[in-house]
Structures are given as structure tokens and as C-alpha cells.
Design an enzyme around this catalytic site. Structure first.
Site, PDB file in Angstrom:
ATOM      1  CE  LYS A  29      -4.479  -1.426   1.661  1.00 46.04           C
ATOM      2  NZ  LYS A  29      -5.516  -1.285   2.685  1.00 46.04           N
ATOM      3  CE  LYS A  70      -6.030  -8.152  -2.598  1.00 45.96           C
ATOM      4  NZ  LYS A  70      -5.741  -7.548  -1.305  1.00 45.96           N
ATOM      5  CE  LYS A 100     -12.317  -2.167  -0.647  1.00 47.66           C
ATOM      6  NZ  LYS A 100     -13.305  -2.050   0.345  1.00 47.66           N
TER       7      LYS A 100
HETATM    8  P1  TYM Z   1     -10.824  -5.123   3.498  1.00 54.26           P
HETATM    9  O1  TYM Z   1     -11.799  -4.045   3.772  1.00 54.26           O
HETATM   10  O2  TYM Z   1      -9.702  -4.851   2.540  1.00 54.26           O
HETATM   11  O3  TYM Z   1     -11.571  -6.409   2.946  1.00 54.26           O
HETATM   12  C1  TYM Z   1     -12.702  -6.956   3.599  1.00 54.26           C
HETATM   13  C2  TYM Z   1     -12.648  -8.479   3.528  1.00 54.26           C
HETATM   14  O4  TYM Z   1     -12.646  -8.910   2.156  1.00 54.26           O
HETATM   15  C3  TYM Z   1     -11.581  -9.836   1.938  1.00 54.26           C
HETATM   16  N1  TYM Z   1     -11.107  -9.707   0.548  1.00 54.26           N
HETATM   17  C4  TYM Z   1     -10.979 -10.748  -0.303  1.00 54.26           C
HETATM   18  N2  TYM Z   1     -11.241 -12.062  -0.150  1.00 54.26           N
HETATM   19  C5  TYM Z   1     -11.034 -12.863  -1.220  1.00 54.26           C
HETATM   20  N3  TYM Z   1     -10.585 -12.413  -2.420  1.00 54.26           N
HETATM   21  C6  TYM Z   1     -10.307 -11.107  -2.613  1.00 54.26           C
HETATM   22  N4  TYM Z   1      -9.890 -10.668  -3.793  1.00 54.26           N
HETATM   23  C7  TYM Z   1     -10.518 -10.199  -1.523  1.00 54.26           C
HETATM   24  N5  TYM Z   1     -10.370  -8.849  -1.364  1.00 54.26           N
HETATM   25  C8  TYM Z   1     -10.731  -8.568  -0.094  1.00 54.26           C
HETATM   26  C9  TYM Z   1     -10.513  -9.412   2.945  1.00 54.26           C
HETATM   27  O5  TYM Z   1      -9.593 -10.450   3.202  1.00 54.26           O
HETATM   28  C10 TYM Z   1     -11.354  -9.057   4.154  1.00 54.26           C
HETATM   29  O6  TYM Z   1     -11.675 -10.215   4.903  1.00 54.26           O
HETATM   30  N6  TYM Z   1      -7.848  -5.093   7.517  1.00 54.26           N
HETATM   31  C11 TYM Z   1      -9.117  -5.524   7.020  1.00 54.26           C
HETATM   32  C12 TYM Z   1     -10.304  -4.983   7.817  1.00 54.26           C
HETATM   33  C13 TYM Z   1     -10.227  -5.214   9.292  1.00 54.26           C
HETATM   34  C14 TYM Z   1     -10.452  -6.441   9.965  1.00 54.26           C
HETATM   35  C15 TYM Z   1     -10.349  -6.136  11.362  1.00 54.26           C
HETATM   36  C16 TYM Z   1     -10.731  -7.739   9.532  1.00 54.26           C
HETATM   37  C17 TYM Z   1      -9.997  -4.264  10.238  1.00 54.26           C
HETATM   38  N7  TYM Z   1     -10.080  -4.808  11.480  1.00 54.26           N
HETATM   39  C18 TYM Z   1     -10.499  -7.145  12.323  1.00 54.26           C
HETATM   40  C19 TYM Z   1     -10.890  -8.734  10.519  1.00 54.26           C
HETATM   41  C20 TYM Z   1     -10.773  -8.420  11.879  1.00 54.26           C
HETATM   42  C21 TYM Z   1      -9.286  -5.031   5.595  1.00 54.26           C
HETATM   43  O7  TYM Z   1      -8.685  -4.073   5.193  1.00 54.26           O
HETATM   44  O8  TYM Z   1     -10.229  -5.704   4.864  1.00 54.26           O
END
Ligand code: TYM
Length: 336
Positions: free
Chosen positions: A112, A196, A199
Site C-alpha cells: 500500500k 488479487k 478495489k
Molecule cells: P478489506 O476491507 O480490505 O476487505 C474486507 C474483507 O474482504 C476480503 N477480501 C478478499 N477475499 C477474497 N478475495 C479477494 N480478492 C478479496 N479482497 C478482499 C478481505 O480479506 C477481508 O476479509 N484489515 C481488514 C479490515 C479489518 C479487519 C479487522 C478484519 C480491520 N479490522 C479485524 C478482521 C478483523 C481489511 O482491510 O479488509
């Protein structure tokens, strides 16, 4: 036994099929038999620059997505992170427990921050400590996430263990287990099966957004990258064909059918056949979610009420835990 589930999604607008199949769909199945808390992580979102008006709207949109996908706010706690101040408070304590060396190993920060690390926010650097705070505040036993969050969960476990050691309080912070679904944990780009779905990809054609309409979905799948071979009969043959593997995984998840069965059903057919079937099932399963999101977004009062109810419930759990954390750390509690 009931699991204690916690997970979060960033309100960065336009959630996509990777978010849905990798995480949110699983949130919905887990809510049937477990105690679940699902958080719209707005504090995480501001680790990169956000337009305040858009952040506001995206927080509502992510909440609407949770509901449209099938989460029930009476069963699961749904709230936005900034409305429960214990997240930020605990994250500070964990900033002081966690080590710089641990942060330096985080691949997501490297991705990032890109080539200009010196200019990244400090929040982005210590992002994993806030994520650990989210999970550990609620004594979560299991955390459903996609594969890209695995390293953050490993560090959460390290942080919990170090806190328990440093403050001599065995089992005070619960060391959580990741819940990563094998085949759907990494939904890949439609343009490149080795990248992957994300967004931040500049190409709209690389992803299916949950808000895409029928024609957009059909068009994106039609233009998705393929190869020229017929569809194979064995799972082992998928690994050298990442684009095919990705489309088959999508179909398997959306149809709630095992990958082995999907491979059997499509054996010997051509890509066009698979693409037609995938388009059909995407339209059947994803379009109603998109339409429901739009409908819910017209009722901001309702969405606000959902978050308010969730925040109150989350606050009552989190405030009791942070009080215990402060006690362990040795902060003086003032008497009335
Ligand atoms: P975020 O907002 O980027 O994504 C949300 C969830 O979607 C999953 N994901 C995917 N899974 C499969 N294939 C993909 N291409 C794909 N893109 C995204 C992510 O793995 C995630 O589960 N850091 C985290 C948010 C967070 C969090 C937490 C998660 C903050 N605190 C505590 C669990 C527990 C994040 O940025 O997810």
C-alpha cells in the site's frame, strides 16, 4: 460450541465479489450458530487519504451491503468502529506492546505504501495494531477473513501473547484463530488470474462490483481472460490455469457446490459454456444484493438506527474490556 466471531470491512466504497465471496458471504453463514460482531472499520479507512463526505457515504454503503447480503442486525452486532472509542484507546496501548520489527515485515504495508514509504501515514504503518485491538477487545475466538489478511491475524496472535506475557496475565487476551475458506479466500482479477481482485485496480474490467447491473456483469465476464483449452476433468489440472481456476471457484462458491462437482459438470465443455453459466448465477445471486443496497441507501435513518443499536451493544462489551486492560497496564483509576 458457539464461536465468538469478529470481522471488519473498510468503508472504501464499491465492495466487490472478492469481498463478498472471501468474507461477507461467510459472515452470513456464521451468524446462524455463533455470536458475531461485524464492524465497518472507518478508523482503518483514514490510514489513506479520504474525502470526508465520501467516507460518510461509504460507511452507510458498507452497512447497507452487510444487510443486503443477509446479515441480521438483531442477531449480529453491526457497528462502525469510530463510534466505540475503546478501539482507538486499545490500539494506543498495543502500539506500545507491538514491535517495530514486526511491523516492518507486513507485506500489506509495503504494497500500500508503494515506492514512497517515507510519505505513507504512520497510521498505515501501525494499522495491524488497530486491527489487533478490534479483535482482542471482544475476546473473539475466530476471525473470518480472506487470505490477504492472514499475516495481520498472525501478528494479532503475537501481540496477544506478548501482552499476556508482559503483564503476567495468562489467557487475559484470547489468542484468536483465523477462519480462511480454502478455495474462496483469494478471488482473483478477471484480467489476470495471478493478481488479487481489488478495489485499487485501475481497471473496472478486473472486478465485479456488488453494485454492477446485469449487462455490466455479462460484459465483464465475456471479456474475462481465458485460455484456449477445453475444461479439464481433474482438480490438479487447474493449478496451471489460474484464470480458469478463478472462474470455477467463483461458480463453486455461488452455487454452494463443491469444486470437484463443478469440475465434473463442466468437463470437456468450452470456456464460453462456463462463462454463460457463471454469468447466469452471478446475475441471480449478485444483482439482488446490488438492488437491495440501493434501496437501503435511500433510508439513511434506518441505517443510522442499525449502527446506533450495534454501537451501543459493542460499547458495552468493549468498555468493560478496556477498563480491565487499563488496570493490567497500571493506569491509576480515579475514585469518585
Ligand atoms: P478489506 O476491507 O480490505 O476487505 C474486507 C474483507 O474482504 C476480503 N477480501 C478478499 N477475499 C477474497 N478475495 C479477494 N480478492 C478479496 N479482497 C478482499 C478481505 O480479506 C477481508 O476479509 N484489515 C481488514 C479490515 C479489518 C479487519 C479487522 C478484519 C480491520 N479490522 C479485524 C478482521 C478483523 C481489511 O482491510 O479488509
Amino acid at each position: 460450541m458457539k464461536k465468538k466471531i469478529f470481522s471488519g470491512v473498510q468503508p472504501t466504497g464499491n465492495l466487490h465479489l472478492g469481498n463478498y465471496l472471501g468474507a461477507i458471504k461467510n459472515f452470513v453463514s456464521l451468524q446462524k450458530e455463533n455470536d458475531c460482531i461485524y464492524c465497518v472499520v472507518d478508523l482503518h479507512a483514514i490510514t489513506v487519504k479520504q474525502d470526508p463526505k465520501e467516507l460518510n457515504q461509504n460507511t452507510l454503503e458498507t452497512t447497507a451491503t452487510f444487510l443486503a447480503a443477509g446479515l441480521d442486525y438483531k442477531k449480529s452486532i453491526i457497528f462502525n468502529q469510530s463510534s466505540v472509542s475503546a478501539h482507538a484507546e486499545f490500539a494506543w496501548v498495543l502500539n506500545c506492546v507491538s514491535r517495530i520489527g514486526w511491523m516492518n515485515r507486513m507485506t500489506q504495508f509495503k504494497e500500500k505504501a508503494g515506492s514512497n514509504k517515507e510519505n505513507a501515514s504512520i497510521g498505515l504503518y501501525v494499522y495491524p495494531n488497530l486491527m489487533a485491538a478490534d479483535i482482542l477487545l471482544y475476546d473473539a475466538s475466530h476471525v473470518p477473513v480472506g487470505e490477504d489478511q492472514k499475516q495481520h491475524l498472525e501478528i494479532t496472535r503475537d501481540i496477544a501473547q506478548k501482552f499476556n506475557n508482559d503483564f503476567n496475565c495468562k489467557n487475559f487476551l484470547i489468542v484468536p484463530e483465523p477462519l480462511i475458506q480454502k478455495e474462496f479466500s483469494r478471488i482473483m482479477s478477471l484480467k489476470d488470474g495471478k493478481k488479487k481482485m481489488s478495489k485499487s485496480d485501475a481497471s473496472e474490467q478486473s472486478r465485479i462490483n456488488l453494485s454492477d447491473d446485469k449487462d455490466t456483469i455479462a460484459n465483464k465476464i465475456k471479456r474475462a481472460k481465458t485460455d484456449s483449452l477445453p475444461l479439464p476433468g481433474k482438480k490438479s489440472e487447474l493449478s496451471s490455469r489460474p484464470e480458469l481456476e478463478n472462474l470455477m471457484n467463483m461458480y463453486s462458491s455461488l452455487s454452494n457446490n463443491k469444486l470437484e462437482n463443478v469440475i465434473n459438470d463442466f468437463q470437456g465443455k468450452n470456456f464460453a459454456f462456463l462463462k454463460d453459466k457463471l454469468t447466469e448465477i452471478l446475475i441471480e445471486k449478485i444483482c439482488p444484493i446490488g438492488e437491495e443496497i440501493k434501496k437501503l441507501l435511500n433510508d439513511a435513518t434506518y441505517l443510522n438506527q442499525v449502527l446506533k443499536e450495534g454501537s451501543e451493544k459493542a460499547h458495552s462489551i468493549a468498555s468493560s474490556k478496556i477498563e480491565k486492560v487499563y488496570d493490567k497496564v497500571g493506569f491509576l483509576k480515579l475514585k469518585n
